[in-house]
Design a protein around this motif. Sequence first.
Motif, PDB file in Angstrom:
ATOM      1  N   PRO A 160       0.839  -1.210   0.000  1.00 42.47           N
ATOM      2  CA  PRO A 160       0.000   0.000   0.000  1.00 42.47           C
ATOM      3  C   PRO A 160       0.869   1.254   0.000  1.00 42.47           C
ATOM      4  N   THR A 161       0.565   2.153  -0.928  1.00 39.81           N
ATOM      5  CA  THR A 161       1.419   3.320  -1.164  1.00 39.81           C
ATOM      6  C   THR A 161       0.586   4.590  -1.121  1.00 39.81           C
ATOM      7  N   GLU A 162       1.158   5.623  -0.488  1.00 40.86           N
ATOM      8  CA  GLU A 162       0.488   6.909  -0.360  1.00 40.86           C
ATOM      9  C   GLU A 162       1.462   8.006  -0.753  1.00 40.86           C
ATOM     10  N   ARG A 163       0.980   8.977  -1.528  1.00 39.30           N
ATOM     11  CA  ARG A 163       1.801  10.145  -1.815  1.00 39.30           C
ATOM     12  C   ARG A 163       1.701  11.089  -0.624  1.00 39.30           C
ATOM     13  N   ILE A 164       2.840  11.374   0.026  1.00 39.42           N
ATOM     14  CA  ILE A 164       2.802  12.220   1.221  1.00 39.42           C
ATOM     15  C   ILE A 164       3.301  13.629   0.954  1.00 39.42           C
ATOM     16  N   ALA A 165       3.916  13.855  -0.204  1.00 37.57           N
ATOM     17  CA  ALA A 165       4.399  15.193  -0.533  1.00 37.57           C
ATOM     18  C   ALA A 165       4.538  15.318  -2.035  1.00 37.57           C
ATOM     19  N   SER A 166       4.376  16.539  -2.510  1.00 42.57           N
ATOM     20  CA  SER A 166       4.562  16.852  -3.925  1.00 42.57           C
ATOM     21  C   SER A 166       5.176  18.241  -3.999  1.00 42.57           C
ATOM     22  N   ARG A 167       6.389  18.316  -4.568  1.00 38.98           N
ATOM     23  CA  ARG A 167       7.095  19.591  -4.612  1.00 38.98           C
ATOM     24  C   ARG A 167       8.049  19.600  -5.789  1.00 38.98           C
ATOM     25  N   SER A 168       8.025  20.676  -6.545  1.00 38.85           N
ATOM     26  CA  SER A 168       8.981  20.865  -7.650  1.00 38.85           C
ATOM     27  C   SER A 168       9.019  19.665  -8.583  1.00 38.85           C
ATOM     28  N   ALA A 169       7.843  19.148  -8.917  1.00 39.45           N
ATOM     29  CA  ALA A 169       7.682  18.008  -9.826  1.00 39.45           C
ATOM     30  C   ALA A 169       8.167  16.685  -9.241  1.00 39.45           C
ATOM     31  N   TYR A 170       8.465  16.648  -7.947  1.00 40.43           N
ATOM     32  CA  TYR A 170       8.842  15.410  -7.280  1.00 40.43           C
ATOM     33  C   TYR A 170       7.686  14.924  -6.418  1.00 40.43           C
ATOM     34  N   ARG A 171       7.558  13.620  -6.332  1.00 41.74           N
ATOM     35  CA  ARG A 171       6.578  12.987  -5.466  1.00 41.74           C
ATOM     36  C   ARG A 171       7.324  12.167  -4.418  1.00 41.74           C
ATOM     37  N   VAL A 172       6.892  12.255  -3.166  1.00 38.13           N
ATOM     38  CA  VAL A 172       7.423  11.407  -2.114  1.00 38.13           C
ATOM     39  C   VAL A 172       6.358  10.379  -1.779  1.00 38.13           C
ATOM     40  N   LEU A 173       6.703   9.113  -1.967  1.00 38.42           N
ATOM     41  CA  LEU A 173       5.781   8.005  -1.762  1.00 38.42           C
ATOM     42  C   LEU A 173       6.128   7.282  -0.471  1.00 38.42           C
ATOM     43  N   ALA A 174       5.121   7.014   0.345  1.00 42.55           N
ATOM     44  CA  ALA A 174       5.280   6.198   1.554  1.00 42.55           C
ATOM     45  C   ALA A 174       4.706   4.823   1.259  1.00 42.55           C
ATOM     46  N   VAL A 175       5.550   3.805   1.353  1.00 41.89           N
ATOM     47  CA  VAL A 175       5.204   2.437   0.979  1.00 41.89           C
ATOM     48  C   VAL A 175       5.188   1.577   2.236  1.00 41.89           C
ATOM     49  N   THR A 176       4.088   0.882   2.471  1.00 38.31           N
ATOM     50  CA  THR A 176       3.925   0.099   3.689  1.00 38.31           C
ATOM     51  C   THR A 176       4.204  -1.372   3.429  1.00 38.31           C
ATOM     52  N   ARG A 177       4.930  -1.978   4.334  1.00 42.36           N
ATOM     53  CA  ARG A 177       5.130  -3.435   4.327  1.00 42.36           C
ATOM     54  C   ARG A 177       4.064  -4.039   5.230  1.00 42.36           C
ATOM     55  N   THR A 178       3.079  -4.677   4.633  1.00 50.10           N
ATOM     56  CA  THR A 178       2.033  -5.323   5.416  1.00 50.10           C
ATOM     57  C   THR A 178       2.522  -6.687   5.880  1.00 50.10           C
ATOM     58  N   ALA A 179       1.723  -7.383   6.662  1.00 54.55           N
ATOM     59  CA  ALA A 179       2.128  -8.674   7.210  1.00 54.55           C
ATOM     60  C   ALA A 179       2.387  -9.691   6.117  1.00 54.55           C
ATOM     61  N   VAL A 180       1.597  -9.633   5.030  1.00 53.79           N
ATOM     62  CA  VAL A 180       1.758 -10.561   3.919  1.00 53.79           C
ATOM     63  C   VAL A 180       1.795  -9.725   2.642  1.00 53.79           C
ATOM     64  N   THR A 181       2.859  -9.869   1.862  1.00 53.54           N
ATOM     65  CA  THR A 181       2.958  -9.160   0.587  1.00 53.54           C
ATOM     66  C   THR A 181       3.408 -10.126  -0.470  1.00 53.54           C
ATOM     67  N   ARG A 182       3.100  -9.756  -1.711  1.00 52.95           N
ATOM     68  CA  ARG A 182       3.515 -10.565  -2.836  1.00 52.95           C
ATOM     69  C   ARG A 182       4.868 -10.056  -3.314  1.00 52.95           C
ATOM     70  N   THR A 183       5.864 -10.910  -3.328  1.00 53.51           N
ATOM     71  CA  THR A 183       7.217 -10.484  -3.631  1.00 53.51           C
ATOM     72  C   THR A 183       7.622 -10.757  -5.066  1.00 53.51           C
ATOM     73  N   GLU A 184       6.744 -11.385  -5.801  1.00 50.69           N
ATOM     74  CA  GLU A 184       7.057 -11.549  -7.216  1.00 50.69           C
ATOM     75  C   GLU A 184       5.961 -10.863  -8.003  1.00 50.69           C
ATOM     76  N   GLY A 185       6.324 -10.282  -9.139  1.00 55.59           N
ATOM     77  CA  GLY A 185       5.300  -9.577  -9.907  1.00 55.59           C
ATOM     78  C   GLY A 185       5.786  -9.268 -11.297  1.00 55.59           C
ATOM     79  N   SER A 186       4.864  -8.836 -12.116  1.00 57.90           N
ATOM     80  CA  SER A 186       5.194  -8.472 -13.479  1.00 57.90           C
ATOM     81  C   SER A 186       5.512  -7.000 -13.516  1.00 57.90           C
ATOM     82  N   ASP A 187       5.832  -6.520 -14.707  1.00 57.85           N
ATOM     83  CA  ASP A 187       6.118  -5.097 -14.880  1.00 57.85           C
ATOM     84  C   ASP A 187       4.860  -4.339 -15.269  1.00 57.85           C
ATOM     85  N   SER A 188       3.716  -4.897 -14.973  1.00 61.42           N
ATOM     86  CA  SER A 188       2.473  -4.221 -15.365  1.00 61.42           C
ATOM     87  C   SER A 188       2.271  -2.956 -14.581  1.00 61.42           C
TER      88      SER A 188
END
Length: 208
Positions: free
Chosen positions: A180-208
Amino acid sequence: MGEHYFASDPDAASRPQTVDLVLPDLHLRLRTDRGVFSPDRVDAGTRVLLDTVPPPPATGNLLDIGCGYGPIALTMATRSPQASVFGVDVNARALDLAAGNATTAGLDNVRFSLADELDPALTFAAIWSNPPIRIGKAALHDLLLTWLPRLQPGGLAHLVVQKHLGSDSLHRWLDQQGYPTERIASRSAYRVLAVTRTAVTRTEGSDS
């Protein structure tokens, strides 16, 4: 930019210089050189990240992915002196500079190394990174899926990404991977993303 900063052994002729990282709570003078990321000034995205992230955990293991000559990792080490901070990079010249900058700053709670030199059993209470977007989407996804599973459950990764280099698509992709990801700041065309590690996550994925 000529030779890419993510070369493992830059062959650009050395031209040492210093840059200043000035934040409300610290002032670091950092040695830089040609062949590393943003040698002439602390990168604008890095400054946005360091100006906007909440304080890092006071203790535990903290990680900077793509540490360069050390501004992010050294800020974490300064703000959390009881934590153990690790900075990883592929660029040997950058790692040497970062280690020297830690010594100059009197910070003994930070270590810089190649990724495969870290204990694979290490997990992290927090990750901060200005990730190397220009390595390409597939390589970036592989990099993030290497490190995000090593966040401790409930831990946060804070990433800074330029909007025109795909911050919004990366945000969507992280959500799709079970981070789960949230944008916590936006400044000068940059975005700061906060990414949460939940108890269970999928560690393999496609480039979709």
